[in-house]
Scaffold this motif. Structure first.
Motif, PDB file in Angstrom:
ATOM      1  N   TYR A 109       0.840  -1.199   0.000  1.00 11.77           N
ATOM      2  CA  TYR A 109       0.000   0.000   0.000  1.00 11.77           C
ATOM      3  C   TYR A 109       0.875   1.250   0.000  1.00 11.77           C
ATOM      4  N   MET A 110       0.245   2.374  -0.368  1.00  8.10           N
ATOM      5  CA  MET A 110       0.962   3.658  -0.359  1.00  8.10           C
ATOM      6  C   MET A 110      -0.044   4.776  -0.104  1.00  8.10           C
ATOM      7  N   PHE A 111       0.321   5.719   0.773  1.00  2.00           N
ATOM      8  CA  PHE A 111      -0.524   6.903   0.950  1.00  2.00           C
ATOM      9  C   PHE A 111       0.276   8.166   0.674  1.00  2.00           C
ATOM     10  N   GLY A 112      -0.425   9.213   0.264  1.00  2.22           N
ATOM     11  CA  GLY A 112       0.217  10.485  -0.016  1.00  2.22           C
ATOM     12  C   GLY A 112      -0.775  11.464  -0.607  1.00  2.22           C
ATOM     13  N   SER A 113      -0.282  12.651  -0.917  1.00  2.00           N
ATOM     14  CA  SER A 113      -1.106  13.723  -1.455  1.00  2.00           C
ATOM     15  C   SER A 113      -0.686  14.049  -2.883  1.00  2.00           C
ATOM     16  N   GLU A 114      -1.672  14.345  -3.728  1.00  2.00           N
ATOM     17  CA  GLU A 114      -1.377  14.817  -5.078  1.00  2.00           C
ATOM     18  C   GLU A 114      -0.877  16.259  -5.058  1.00  2.00           C
ATOM     19  N   LYS A 115      -1.372  17.024  -4.107  1.00  2.00           N
ATOM     20  CA  LYS A 115      -1.030  18.444  -4.034  1.00  2.00           C
ATOM     21  C   LYS A 115      -0.130  18.675  -2.821  1.00  2.00           C
ATOM     22  N   VAL A 116      -0.144  19.853  -2.281  1.00  2.00           N
ATOM     23  CA  VAL A 116       0.653  20.181  -1.100  1.00  2.00           C
ATOM     24  C   VAL A 116       0.175  19.347   0.084  1.00  2.00           C
ATOM     25  N   ALA A 117       1.106  18.753   0.805  1.00  2.00           N
ATOM     26  CA  ALA A 117       0.799  18.047   2.049  1.00  2.00           C
ATOM     27  C   ALA A 117       1.124  19.005   3.191  1.00  2.00           C
ATOM     28  N   TYR A 118       0.104  19.621   3.719  1.00  2.00           N
ATOM     29  CA  TYR A 118       0.317  20.641   4.747  1.00  2.00           C
ATOM     30  C   TYR A 118       0.862  20.003   6.005  1.00  2.00           C
ATOM     31  N   SER A 119       1.921  20.591   6.521  1.00  2.00           N
ATOM     32  CA  SER A 119       2.666  20.004   7.626  1.00  2.00           C
ATOM     33  C   SER A 119       2.427  20.782   8.919  1.00  2.00           C
ATOM     34  N   PRO A 120       2.306  20.067  10.077  1.00  2.91           N
ATOM     35  CA  PRO A 120       2.267  18.613  10.237  1.00  2.91           C
ATOM     36  C   PRO A 120       0.903  18.058   9.838  1.00  2.91           C
ATOM     37  N   CYS A 121       0.884  17.109   8.920  1.00  2.00           N
ATOM     38  CA  CYS A 121      -0.391  16.738   8.312  1.00  2.00           C
ATOM     39  C   CYS A 121      -0.965  15.423   8.810  1.00  2.00           C
ATOM     40  N   ILE A 122      -0.228  14.648   9.589  1.00  6.16           N
ATOM     41  CA  ILE A 122      -0.694  13.324   9.989  1.00  6.16           C
ATOM     42  C   ILE A 122      -0.950  13.284  11.497  1.00  6.16           C
TER      43      ILE A 122
END
Length: 450
Positions: free
Chosen positions: A256-269
């Protein structure tokens, strides 16, 4: 700490049949009592991670014996690769992530969370992390503990954007904290095909090919290439990494893989919440869904351009096959109609995911625009891409303003200001036909093709 009890029990049954004697006429011993011990009845006790042999020998006939290999490992190991750059200085985001990890309740012994930090000249002083060299930590008893074994000492201030640094990090995790399920999370600046985990001191990013080299070497060293035993998931707390090329490469090593197509605003998780779900035994898919939905729920309160998804990488080959077949027909049409109209009629009507420099577009958005153009491939080809995309993307959360986005992006070099062509070559992607299409219809020639 886990031992394969089922196989071990079969081993005991086999011994009884093979030796045809009672337990009292058998003796057991371990080849490494620091890892595992065994009593006179064959009951095994795990002490630390590693492998040892349990030998069962007939007392009456010492030449009659059997050996069972026992491997002691955890249920999970989460390996976090944190390249700080300016993230702590500007946003305090790395320190917030670490605090969230430590705040998770019920931290069991069979789940390891380990971290490597580097790539910056500033860390928030809360955890006393060094800026002069890379450091490694493990979480235990709600504390961040420095690694003191051979994998955690005398580390140089290596480049976090370098393949060798990433490989050594993986080697440390796999050898020191073996587990039934291994996961990797990369945290730091990213930019799609330009790479991830940007080192703030050197400016280098870890490219797709560099990740591939590191993972291939580790899988080869550990026998995973031959056994085809994958790591469970990879996640990117890093901007614009949910790209089809990155996903396809990682499908060789992860489920599996997770992520964002656009900006991943930090801290995002929200590490506190999803780690607690993992600690309580929730499934991988449930945990990844929590990561995606938790990020979206929080960030969508403040922004209207949020994307986050997770993929079942075991279905990537079907998606790529459909994409390649569609690309064949699309190349023929571009050759016939010309590239200028393709850019004007198709690409320019798609929404850029960030700036022209990164040259990323949402796959679903592209297909929907393409279907309405004179370049439209046969409908069954575009429908096949959309169907396999829908199967590949298990959870996709997007803001209403970009509700047509499908959870996966593609690279198309449509502007002279975009990343140099060297980032989209056969070294960095196996979408070879899409490289050819880019070279035919893109804004400028590539440094290298195939």
């Amino acid at each position: 700490i886990l031992i394969n009890i089922h196989l071990y029990n079969l081993f005991i049954v086999f011994l009884n049949e093979f030796l045809n004697i009672y337990y009292k006429n058998i003796k057991f011993y371990s080849t490494d009592t620091n890892i595992v011990t065994v009593d006179s009845y064959g009951n095994v006790k795990a002490l630390k991670y590693g492998s040892a042999d349990i030998i069962c020998q007939s007392i009456n006939r010492p030449e009659s014996y059997a050996v069972c290999r026992v491997e002691v490992r955890a249920a999970w190991t989460i390996m976090m690769y944190i390249s700080g750059a300016n993230l702590d200085y500007n946003y305090n985001s790395c320190t917030i992530d670490i605090s969230r990890i430590l705040d998770a309740n019920f931290q069991p012994n069979d789940v390891n969370v380990i971290l490597q930090t580097g790539g910056t000249n500033y860390w928030n002083p809360k955890y006393n992390i060094s800026t002069s060299h890379i450091e490694r930590f493990f979480v235990r008893n709600f504390k961040l503990n420095r690694e003191t074994n051979k994998y955690g000492t005398n580390l140089q201030n290596s480049d976090m954007g370098d393949s060798q640094t990433f490989e050594e990090f993986l080697e440390w995790g796999v050898n020191t904290y073996p587990a039934d399920k291994m996961a990797v999370i990369i945290s730091g600046h990213g930019g799609g095909m330009s790479g991830t985990a940007q080192d703030g001191n050197t400016g280098n990013l870890l490219t797709t090919s560099e990740m591939d080299i590191a993972l291939h070497n580790i899988f080869e060293k550990t026998g995973r290439l031959e056994s085809k035993e994958k790591f469970e998931f990879i996640g990117f707390e890093s901007c614009m990494m949910q790209v089809q090329d990155v996903a396809e490469m990682n499908s060789n090593y992860f489920n599996y893989m997770f992520g964002s197509e656009k900006v991943a605003y930090s801290p995002c998780i929200n590490y506190t919440y999803w780690l607690e779900q993992l600690y309580f035994g929730n499934s991988t898919e449930s945990v990844l869904n929590d990561i995606v939905c938790g990020y979206f729920s929080y960030e969508s309160q403040y922004r209207n351009d949020i994307t986050m998804s997770y993929l079942n990488l075991n279905l990537m080959r079907y998606y790529k096959s459909a994409w390649d077949v569609m690309t064949d027909e699309l190349i023929a049409k571009i050759t016939s109609y010309g590239k200028t109209d393709f850019c004007n009629d198709v690409i320019n009507k798609c929404e850029l995911l960030y700036t022209a420099y990164y040259a990323l577009y949402d796959v679903k958005d592209f297909i929907e625009v393409l279907k309405e153009s004179k370049y439209a491939p046969s409908s069954y080809l575009t429908d096949s891409v959309l169907m396999t995309l829908n199967n590949l993307v298990l959870t996709n959360k997007v803001s209403n303003s970009i509700s047509n986005f499908g959870g996966l992006s593609m690279y198309f070099q449509n502007d002279v200001s975009c990343i140099p062509g060297r980032v989209y070559t056969s070294r960095e992607t196996s979408f070879y036909k899409w490289i050819l299409l880019n070279s035919l219809a893109g804004a400028k020639p590539f440094d290298t093709l195939l």
